[in-house]
Write a protein that holds these residues in place. Sequence first.
Motif, PDB file in Angstrom:
ATOM      1  N   GLU A  30       2.972   8.212 -11.021  1.00 11.67           N
ATOM      2  CA  GLU A  30       2.351   9.166 -10.105  1.00 11.67           C
ATOM      3  C   GLU A  30       1.771   8.412  -8.919  1.00 11.67           C
ATOM      4  OE1 GLU A  30       0.259  12.257  -8.282  1.00 11.67           O
ATOM      5  OE2 GLU A  30      -0.632  10.369  -8.865  1.00 11.67           O
ATOM      6  N   VAL A  31       2.210   8.758  -7.723  1.00 11.31           N
ATOM      7  CA  VAL A  31       1.900   7.977  -6.531  1.00 11.31           C
ATOM      8  C   VAL A  31       0.453   8.141  -6.068  1.00 11.31           C
ATOM      9  CG1 VAL A  31       2.536   7.573  -4.121  1.00 11.31           C
ATOM     10  CG2 VAL A  31       4.305   7.882  -5.848  1.00 11.31           C
ATOM     11  N   SER A  32      -0.097   9.341  -6.079  1.00 12.12           N
ATOM     12  CA  SER A  32      -1.460   9.503  -5.551  1.00 12.12           C
ATOM     13  C   SER A  32      -2.482   8.768  -6.410  1.00 12.12           C
ATOM     14  CB  SER A  32      -1.829  10.982  -5.405  1.00 12.12           C
ATOM     15  OG  SER A  32      -1.896  11.634  -6.653  1.00 12.12           O
ATOM     16  N   ALA A  33      -2.346   8.841  -7.715  1.00 12.65           N
ATOM     17  CA  ALA A  33      -3.249   8.091  -8.599  1.00 12.65           C
ATOM     18  C   ALA A  33      -3.082   6.598  -8.371  1.00 12.65           C
ATOM     19  CB  ALA A  33      -2.987   8.448 -10.052  1.00 12.65           C
ATOM     20  N   SER A  34      -1.849   6.164  -8.174  1.00  9.99           N
ATOM     21  CA  SER A  34      -1.589   4.745  -7.912  1.00  9.99           C
ATOM     22  C   SER A  34      -2.280   4.300  -6.624  1.00  9.99           C
ATOM     23  CB  SER A  34      -0.086   4.491  -7.828  1.00  9.99           C
ATOM     24  OG  SER A  34       0.539   4.800  -9.066  1.00  9.99           O
ATOM     25  N   GLY A  36      -4.998   5.635  -5.330  1.00 12.13           N
ATOM     26  CA  GLY A  36      -6.437   5.608  -5.597  1.00 12.13           C
ATOM     27  C   GLY A  36      -6.849   4.372  -6.379  1.00 12.13           C
ATOM     28  N   ILE A  37      -6.076   4.017  -7.386  1.00 10.16           N
ATOM     29  CA  ILE A  37      -6.386   2.837  -8.198  1.00 10.16           C
ATOM     30  C   ILE A  37      -6.290   1.577  -7.336  1.00 10.16           C
ATOM     31  CG2 ILE A  37      -5.560   1.400 -10.104  1.00 10.16           C
ATOM     32  CD1 ILE A  37      -4.720   4.111 -11.474  1.00 10.16           C
ATOM     33  N   ALA A  38      -5.202   1.457  -6.584  1.00  7.60           N
ATOM     34  CA  ALA A  38      -5.009   0.267  -5.750  1.00  7.60           C
ATOM     35  C   ALA A  38      -6.075   0.170  -4.659  1.00  7.60           C
ATOM     36  CB  ALA A  38      -3.610   0.273  -5.149  1.00  7.60           C
ATOM     37  N   GLN A  99      -0.866  12.769   0.185  1.00  4.68           N
ATOM     38  CA  GLN A  99      -0.793  12.248   1.548  1.00  4.68           C
ATOM     39  C   GLN A  99      -2.103  11.549   1.907  1.00  4.68           C
ATOM     40  OE1 GLN A  99       2.396  13.010   3.165  1.00  4.68           O
ATOM     41  NE2 GLN A  99       2.672  13.704   1.084  1.00  4.68           N
ATOM     42  N   GLY A 100      -3.225  12.188   1.582  1.00  5.72           N
ATOM     43  CA  GLY A 100      -4.536  11.646   1.929  1.00  5.72           C
ATOM     44  C   GLY A 100      -4.851  10.345   1.201  1.00  5.72           C
ATOM     45  N   LEU A 101      -4.594  10.293  -0.106  1.00  9.83           N
ATOM     46  CA  LEU A 101      -4.860   9.063  -0.851  1.00  9.83           C
ATOM     47  C   LEU A 101      -3.969   7.918  -0.380  1.00  9.83           C
ATOM     48  CD1 LEU A 101      -5.435  10.429  -4.448  1.00  9.83           C
ATOM     49  CD2 LEU A 101      -6.987   8.941  -3.179  1.00  9.83           C
ATOM     50  N   THR A 102      -2.746   8.254  -0.007  1.00  7.04           N
ATOM     51  CA  THR A 102      -1.843   7.220   0.502  1.00  7.04           C
ATOM     52  C   THR A 102      -2.347   6.687   1.829  1.00  7.04           C
ATOM     53  OG1 THR A 102       0.013   8.247  -0.647  1.00  7.04           O
ATOM     54  CG2 THR A 102       0.551   6.700   1.118  1.00  7.04           C
ATOM     55  N   LEU A 103      -2.785   7.575   2.712  1.00  8.75           N
ATOM     56  CA  LEU A 103      -3.349   7.126   3.987  1.00  8.75           C
ATOM     57  C   LEU A 103      -4.597   6.266   3.780  1.00  8.75           C
ATOM     58  CD1 LEU A 103      -2.915  10.331   6.155  1.00  8.75           C
ATOM     59  CD2 LEU A 103      -1.755   8.132   6.470  1.00  8.75           C
ATOM     60  N   ALA A 104      -5.441   6.655   2.843  1.00 10.94           N
ATOM     61  CA  ALA A 104      -6.643   5.865   2.562  1.00 10.94           C
ATOM     62  C   ALA A 104      -6.266   4.471   2.051  1.00 10.94           C
ATOM     63  CB  ALA A 104      -7.512   6.583   1.527  1.00 10.94           C
ATOM     64  N   PHE A 105      -5.307   4.409   1.149  1.00 10.32           N
ATOM     65  CA  PHE A 105      -4.862   3.115   0.620  1.00 10.32           C
ATOM     66  C   PHE A 105      -4.255   2.262   1.722  1.00 10.32           C
ATOM     67  CE2 PHE A 105      -1.144   0.749  -1.103  1.00 10.32           C
ATOM     68  CZ  PHE A 105      -1.858  -0.300  -1.682  1.00 10.32           C
TER      69      PHE A 105
END
Length: 113
Positions: A30-34, A36-38, A99-105
């Motif tokens: 799951e990409v969004s959780a990934s 957030g974790i990273a 989308q948001g978590l990916t941008l934050a990462f």
Amino acid sequence: MIMLKAALKLVQTDNGLWRTVLDYEYSYEEVSASCGIAAAMINNDNPLHTRYVQKALEGILKNISKDGRVLNVSGGTAVMKDRDGYCTITKEWIQGWGQGLTLAFLSDVIELE
């Protein structure tokens, strides 16, 4: 918190991502959780996390389409009765939180450089 991060490192997949049910090999990545974790690993500012963050970055970038959509983000989940319930949540639609978590990462990755 240190033990949690150590445990998360153990369940990172070969693709650099984490599963929707972390310790269940039949659950999908799951990409969004990934993201957030990273991102949490980056913000912890611990050089021991670098290889896990780099591995996650590679896996996450493979899940961004040419037009910028983040793919393989789980639909919303409620509390399920069992782990199989989480495995049936669709990841077919584009989800805003992914989308948001990916941008934050990715912004954290840029700040590192």
